[in-house]
Design a protein around this motif. Structure first.
Motif, short mmCIF file in Angstrom:
data_model
loop_
_atom_site.label_atom_id
_atom_site.label_comp_id
_atom_site.label_asym_id
_atom_site.label_seq_id
_atom_site.Cartn_x
_atom_site.Cartn_y
_atom_site.Cartn_z
N GLU A 32 51.05 51.24 29.21
CA GLU A 32 50.60 53.05 30.28
C GLU A 32 49.38 52.64 31.44
N HIS A 33 48.64 51.74 31.35
CA HIS A 33 47.83 51.32 32.40
C HIS A 33 48.25 49.84 32.03
N LEU A 34 49.72 49.17 32.78
CA LEU A 34 49.91 47.52 32.97
C LEU A 34 49.33 47.35 34.03
N ASP A 35 48.77 46.51 33.79
CA ASP A 35 47.87 45.78 34.51
C ASP A 35 48.70 43.71 34.71
N ALA A 36 48.91 43.74 36.08
CA ALA A 36 49.51 42.46 36.38
C ALA A 36 48.95 41.18 35.22
N ASN A 37 47.67 41.44 35.82
CA ASN A 37 46.29 40.28 35.68
C ASN A 37 46.61 40.03 33.65
N LEU A 38 46.90 41.44 32.56
CA LEU A 38 46.43 40.70 31.54
C LEU A 38 48.21 41.26 31.21
#
Length: 109
Positions: A32-38
């Motif tokens: 839902e809140h895709l963060d490439a850094n995570l």
């Protein structure tokens, strides 16, 4: 997600045999809140030699000379063609564990 699109992809993948193939794979826990850094990312490159569907285990397989990659057909929750000769699969492996597989074929036509 349209299963017919996935079937069409694998029924016509043989046109990419001999092409350089890039697979970018990401593991994440929040689509839902895709963060490439995570997200944990891996990149593989190979020349596609063959592909197959392994009925036992329901796996879609792609193979190169030193590479073997499988996508679990029964875990696919998303599929799209993201560009010319670019495709993206999303698999669900647990309550909140997702694998994103981005495939790019360096195809001359």
């Amino acid at each position: 997600m349209n299963k017919e699109d996935i079937i069409a992809f694998f029924e016509t993948i043989d046109k990419y045999y001999g092409s350089k193939t890039e697979i970018t794979e990401g593991l994440c826990t929040d689509m839902e809140h895709l963060d490439a850094n995570l997200t944990t990312w891996n990149l593989s490159e190979f020349e596609l030699i063959r592909s197959a569907y392994r009925k036992t285990g329901e796996k879609l397989m792609m193979e190169g000379s030193n590479m073997y990659y499988e996508i679990s057909a029964d875990r696919i929750i998303g599929f799209e063609q993201s560009g010319r000769h670019k495709f993206e699969f999303i698999e669900l492996y647990g309550n909140s564990v997702f694998r994103i597989t981005k495939i790019r074929f360096h195809y001359k036509y």
